[in-house]
Write a protein that holds these residues in place. Structure first.
Motif, PDB file in Angstrom:
ATOM      1  N   TYR A  26       0.664  -1.026   0.103  1.00  0.00           N
ATOM      2  CA  TYR A  26       0.134  -0.106  -0.013  1.00  0.00           C
ATOM      3  C   TYR A  26       0.745   1.351   0.014  1.00  0.00           C
ATOM      4  CZ  TYR A  26       1.206   1.014   4.929  1.00  0.00           C
ATOM      5  OH  TYR A  26       1.711   1.160   5.971  1.00  0.00           O
ATOM      6  N   ARG A  28       0.170   5.154   1.299  1.00  0.00           N
ATOM      7  CA  ARG A  28      -0.653   5.975   2.247  1.00  0.00           C
ATOM      8  C   ARG A  28      -0.832   7.504   1.631  1.00  0.00           C
ATOM      9  NH1 ARG A  28      -0.457   8.231   8.116  1.00  0.00           N
ATOM     10  NH2 ARG A  28      -2.566   9.020   8.292  1.00  0.00           N
ATOM     11  N   GLU A  29      -1.686   8.271   1.526  1.00  0.00           N
ATOM     12  CA  GLU A  29      -1.967   9.724   0.794  1.00  0.00           C
ATOM     13  C   GLU A  29      -1.014   9.670  -0.622  1.00  0.00           C
ATOM     14  OE1 GLU A  29      -3.255  12.204   2.406  1.00  0.00           O
ATOM     15  OE2 GLU A  29      -4.179  11.153   3.788  1.00  0.00           O
ATOM     16  N   ARG A  46      -5.116  12.939  -3.528  1.00  0.00           N
ATOM     17  CA  ARG A  46      -4.480  12.157  -2.553  1.00  0.00           C
ATOM     18  C   ARG A  46      -5.356  11.160  -1.783  1.00  0.00           C
ATOM     19  NH1 ARG A  46       0.545  13.465  -1.613  1.00  0.00           N
ATOM     20  NH2 ARG A  46       1.595  15.290  -2.206  1.00  0.00           N
ATOM     21  N   ALA A  47      -4.997   9.898  -2.382  1.00  0.00           N
ATOM     22  CA  ALA A  47      -5.967   8.984  -1.882  1.00  0.00           C
ATOM     23  C   ALA A  47      -5.564   8.411  -0.526  1.00  0.00           C
ATOM     24  CB  ALA A  47      -5.902   7.681  -2.864  1.00  0.00           C
ATOM     25  N   ASP A  48      -6.698   8.096   0.320  1.00  0.00           N
ATOM     26  CA  ASP A  48      -6.101   7.907   1.676  1.00  0.00           C
ATOM     27  C   ASP A  48      -5.099   6.640   1.642  1.00  0.00           C
ATOM     28  OD1 ASP A  48      -7.910   9.537   2.924  1.00  0.00           O
ATOM     29  OD2 ASP A  48      -9.666   8.138   3.231  1.00  0.00           O
ATOM     30  N   PHE A  49      -5.561   5.485   0.632  1.00  0.00           N
ATOM     31  CA  PHE A  49      -4.833   4.499   0.438  1.00  0.00           C
ATOM     32  C   PHE A  49      -4.782   4.089  -0.877  1.00  0.00           C
ATOM     33  CE2 PHE A  49      -5.182   4.087   5.058  1.00  0.00           C
ATOM     34  CZ  PHE A  49      -3.583   3.807   5.498  1.00  0.00           C
ATOM     35  N   GLU A  58     -10.779   4.653   0.767  1.00  0.00           N
ATOM     36  CA  GLU A  58     -11.286   5.688   1.343  1.00  0.00           C
ATOM     37  C   GLU A  58     -11.934   5.365   2.661  1.00  0.00           C
ATOM     38  OE1 GLU A  58     -12.013   9.943   1.418  1.00  0.00           O
ATOM     39  OE2 GLU A  58     -10.702   8.477  -0.046  1.00  0.00           O
ATOM     40  N   LEU A  59     -11.253   6.055   3.811  1.00  0.00           N
ATOM     41  CA  LEU A  59     -11.589   5.708   5.170  1.00  0.00           C
ATOM     42  C   LEU A  59     -12.486   6.914   5.435  1.00  0.00           C
ATOM     43  CD1 LEU A  59      -8.137   4.747   6.463  1.00  0.00           C
ATOM     44  CD2 LEU A  59      -9.755   3.302   5.299  1.00  0.00           C
ATOM     45  N   LYS A  60     -13.455   6.249   6.535  1.00  0.00           N
ATOM     46  CA  LYS A  60     -14.238   7.407   7.076  1.00  0.00           C
ATOM     47  C   LYS A  60     -14.573   6.857   8.554  1.00  0.00           C
ATOM     48  CE  LYS A  60     -15.421   9.921   3.286  1.00  0.00           C
ATOM     49  NZ  LYS A  60     -14.908  10.976   3.147  1.00  0.00           N
ATOM     50  N   GLU A  69     -21.063  10.071   0.473  1.00  0.00           N
ATOM     51  CA  GLU A  69     -19.771   9.252   0.335  1.00  0.00           C
ATOM     52  C   GLU A  69     -19.747   8.472  -0.826  1.00  0.00           C
ATOM     53  OE1 GLU A  69     -20.544  11.249   3.870  1.00  0.00           O
ATOM     54  OE2 GLU A  69     -21.727   9.546   3.400  1.00  0.00           O
ATOM     55  N   TYR A  76     -13.967   9.899  -7.548  1.00  0.00           N
ATOM     56  CA  TYR A  76     -12.527   9.293  -7.371  1.00  0.00           C
ATOM     57  C   TYR A  76     -12.148   8.189  -8.445  1.00  0.00           C
ATOM     58  CZ  TYR A  76     -12.324  11.999  -3.046  1.00  0.00           C
ATOM     59  OH  TYR A  76     -12.443  12.915  -2.034  1.00  0.00           O
TER      60      TYR A  76
END
Length: 111
Positions: A26, A28-29, A46-49, A58-60, A69, A76
């Motif tokens: 992975y 991150r960012e 900038r993707a969360d992961f 994508e994290l929430k 969402e 995206y």
């Protein structure tokens, strides 16, 4: 106190080691280029992961996932040309997640 006297912490530590030992590649960012027609826009998303080079995550942490969402993640995957995405919500009593595959509707699941 040894693990036989405290089975709860022993279980959680064991699960943590299991997760740690699974090596998921992975970033991150990760800056991901945003496409509009045949042009790449100057500011990347900038993707969360990004996992396995082709899965956007994508994290929430909210009370419940909504169509807002969903629309965000659909935007995206369309703009970045990444074909798959997961939307994970840690703000509910049980992990809530949705799987998105470009051109297909999202699948809502909970663990």
């Amino acid at each position: 106190m040894n693990s036989s006297q405290d089975p709860e912490t022993h279980t959680v530590i064991g699960l943590a080691f299991s997760v740690h030992n699974v090596r998921i590649p992975y970033i991150r960012e990760k800056p991901v280029p945003v496409h509009y027609k045949s042009t790449i826009l100057p500011s990347p998303y900038r993707a969360d992961f990004v996992c396995f080079d082709d899965l956007l995550v994508e994290l929430k942490a909210i009370k419940a996932l909504t169509t807002i969402e969903d629309a965000q993640v659909l935007h995206y995957i369309k703009a970045t040309r990444i074909q798959k995405a997961l939307l994970l919500n840690f703000g509910t009593p049980r992990l809530e997640f949705k799987r998105f595959i470009k051109s297909y509707p999202p699948q809502t699941l909970s663990a």
